[in-house]
Design an enzyme around this catalytic site. Structure first.
Site, PDB file in Angstrom:
ATOM      1  N   SER A 539      -6.169  -0.696   3.854  1.00  0.00           N
ATOM      2  CA  SER A 539      -4.610   0.302   4.614  1.00  0.00           C
ATOM      3  C   SER A 539      -5.355   1.574   5.460  1.00  0.00           C
ATOM      4  O   SER A 539      -6.737   1.750   4.938  1.00  0.00           O
ATOM      5  CB  SER A 539      -3.993   0.806   3.395  1.00  0.00           C
ATOM      6  N   TYR A 552       0.923   4.674  -3.054  1.00  0.00           N
ATOM      7  CA  TYR A 552       0.803   3.256  -1.887  1.00  0.00           C
ATOM      8  C   TYR A 552      -0.956   4.248  -1.588  1.00  0.00           C
ATOM      9  O   TYR A 552      -2.103   2.946  -1.964  1.00  0.00           O
ATOM     10  CB  TYR A 552       1.545   3.378  -0.661  1.00  0.00           C
TER      11      TYR A 552
END
Ligand code: ZN
Length: 655
Positions: A539, A552
């Site tokens: 990410s 996350y």
């Protein structure tokens, strides 16, 4: 059993070509008559040319069409007169025959005509049907041979000895035409198949079904084989054994191969038959099966010994062959193993499935022929002449460059939607066989075709992951590419208010499951024919985290570190591990239903400005990420491991 599928209640065909399409499909849809492109049909018509002349044409099945799904465009129009005249020649090379047939086409865009076009042209009937029906080749491949066929059929058919398909067969039929009387209903071709004909499509079709039914009735019901011993149990050691077999097959083939394993009782009992060597060594039931199955299956798992045997067969037969030929790869296409059952191999999952279908029929044919006195197929040289037939070699030459992932197997987690689905679709389009895992069972139907295996699976459940890896190995033979994509993105929450259970759940899915899957996949990836590859979907948050996404961001940062350590440890096994870091990809489900509009409004931006907040002012799509993932598996990154590649349109915090 061959059933007559003609529907008297259906609307009558509009014309002869329409009728030809209809009964061709009826034949093609019955696997006891026609398998994988086998068989061919034709109709003779009179047409008016562009200058007003009447022409007699043969419309014959074109190569590349399957009878089961053929359309009018699948029949190649040929001028009959010069076509039939070819049968008066004493000799005609395969190459010259193909040239002549091409020159008789009245439509240059039509497909290459069937190699049996001359035979179809010279039979004096409007409709001609040819199949390799199981029951007929069972009778013709027996020790009793022609005598048994005559006994079964009496005078209703003409029986012709085996000759090479194509010109030799057409010439033999031409010379036998005087033997075809008003009561002759078909021609049985020893060790090959059957031809029927008629003035209407239905007459020719009915005769095919009737004659095949007569053969079926002559085959006595046989005792089932004794129940087999159980196959190798599913689990890590079976998976490693199958992947090892695939590695050996791929090495012999010179390219990655799909290997598919079947261990139902029927095939396992045959693989364990005390006489399996004799039963399986007799050659294919009809010559053109050799292209899919090779002359004989490999017994057991010694691929090097099989390849040496194949090379020796080539050397023996090429000397006596019809033309100068180049050896095909010596890898087996069909394997009989007492612990695995029936294993088939091909450059694609569809090829492996075709070999499976054909060999399942072959097993029945061989066992039935044994019960009729013994299975006797063609000689080694006759099989070789078809396997190395120039017309078959030409088909292989036309195949062109293989697709980038041909013969390779990828596993993608989180494949039901978003980036995972886009990667699965891209890998399929690149010729790969793809297994997609997802919590959503709808993943099973995400794509169609033999190359797709969608499995409902909770990646945090070790039992489910093991079962999924078992299924992938049984279906495709191993694993070349692992894409770790499954992940969850919880609602924003500041660290001061973290929900411990939610934090742990994010870690279980995004991190722990990835570590477990890497460990379980390692024995497969290290046996990947071209070197294993792992693509980790990280990410942008790893390098440029934002407030409110602690769980996350932390999970993706840990996942990235896991990937880096894996790259260090697995380089010695030839496995490359790379990470891509996408920024938010907005064309996925989580942004639908107004979420995107709400987020944009939250930042006081238009949707356009919100989705292109990067240096290049471009939107990142799941298709973009899929393209990068594919590139990472290919030659551009063949010398790269442990890398992290952003795909975010350029971000000044990342740069
Ligand atoms: Zn044939």
């Amino acid at each position: 059993m061959a059933l007559n599928r003609w529907d008297p209640a259906a609307p009558a065909p509009a014309d002869d070509l329409d009728a030809r399409v209809l009964t061709s499909r009826l034949l093609g849809q019955d696997p006891s008559l026609v398998l994988h492109g086998g068989g061919n049909t034709s109709v003779k018509v009179t047409r008016t040319s562009i200058v007003g002349a009447e022409e007699r044409l043969l419309l014959v099945k074109g190569s590349g069409w399957d009878l089961a799904s053929i359309e009018a465009a699948g029949f190649t129009p040929l001028r009959i007169e010069p076509l039939v005249a070819l049968a008066t020649l004493d000799r005609l090379s395969d190459v010259e025959m193909a040239r002549q047939l091409a020159s008789y086409r009245t439509d240059p865009a039509a497909p290459s005509p069937s190699v049996e076009a001359i035979l179809h042209g010279l039979l004096p009937f409007t409709f001609v049907d040819h199949t390799h029906a199981d029951a007929v080749v069972t009778l013709t491949n027996t020790a009793g041979g022609a005598g048994l066929v005559r006994e079964v059929y009496g005078a209703s058919v003409l029986v012709l000895p085996y000759v090479m398909p194509g010109f030799d067969l057409a010439r033999l039929v031409a010379r036998s035409l005087p033997s075809i009387g008003p009561d002759t209903r078909g021609i049985v071709l020893m060790n090959h198949g059957i031809v029927t004909f008629g003035d209407t499509a239905r007459e020719s079709y009915d005769r095919m079904i009737d004659l095949v039914s007569v053969a079926e009735a002559a085959i006595a019901p046989r005792e089932p084989l004794p129940a087999p011993a159980p196959p190798l149990p599913r689990g890590p050691s079976r998976r490693a054994a199958i992947a090892g077999l695939r590695a050996d097959v791929s090495r012999a083939a010179g390219a990655p191969m799909i290997v598919s394993v079947h261990d139902d009782d029927a095939v396992l009992a045959f693989a364990q038959h005390p006489k399996v060597a004799d039963l399986s060594g007799g050659g294919p039931a009809t010559p053109d099966h050799v292209i899919r199955t090779k002359p004989a299956p490999m017994l057991g798992r010694d691929v090097a010994a099989f390849a040496a045997g194949y090379t020796a067969y080539f050397d023996r037969c090429a000397a006596g062959g019809r033309a100068e030929v180049t050896m095909l790869d010596p890898a087996p296409r069909v394997i009989l193993d007492p612990e695995l059952g029936l294993v088939t191999a091909g450059r694609s999952a569809a090829d492996a499935a075709a070999a499976e279908d054909i060999y399942r029929h072959t097993i029945e044919i061989v066992l039935n022929a044994e019960a009729l006195g013994g299975y006797r197929a063609l000689s080694e040289q006759e099989i070789f002449d078809v396997e190395y037939w120039d017309l078959e070699q030409a088909k292989l030459r036309r195949a062109g460059r293989p697709a980038p992932l041909a013969g390779q197997v990828a596993l993608v987690t989180g494949a039901a939607g978003g980036i995972g689905r886009a990667i699965a679709g891209r890998f399929l389009a690149a010729g790969g066989a793809v297994a997609g895992l997802d919590l959503d069972p709808a993943v099973a139907g995400a794509f169609d075709g033999a190359s797709w295996l969608g499995l409902g699976c909770d990646v945090t459940d070790a039992g489910q992951v093991g079962a999924a890896l078992d299924a992938v190995t049984d279906t495709f033979g191993g694993l070349d590419i692992l894409v770790l994509n499954a992940g969850i993105f919880p609602a924003a929450a500041p660290v001061a208010e973290l929900d411990s259970e939610l934090w742990r759940r994010v870690m279980r899915v995004n991190l722990d499951a990835a570590a477990d899957l890497l460990r379980e996949a390692h024995p497969l990836l290290r046996q990947a024919p071209g070197g294993g590859r792992v693509v980790v979907i990280g990410s942008k948050n790893v390098a440029a985290p934002g407030p409110g996404a602690a769980a996350y961001s932390a999970s993706k940062a840990a996942l990235t570190q896991l990937a880096r350590v894996t790259a260090l440890e697995w380089a010695a096994d030839g496995i490359r591990v790379n990470v891509v870091h996408p920024d938010a990809v907005f064309d996925t489900g989580i942004w639908a239903g107004g979420v995107l509009e709400a987020r944009a409004a939250h930042y006081g931006l238009s949707v356009e400005d919100y989705t292109t907040r990067n240096l290049l002012h471009t939107q990142i799509t799941s298709a973009d990420v899929a393209e990068l993932a594919l590139a990472l598996t290919g030659p551009a990154f063949a010398k790269t491991t442990g890398a992290q590649i952003p795909i975010d349109g350029g971000n000044d915090r990342v740069i």
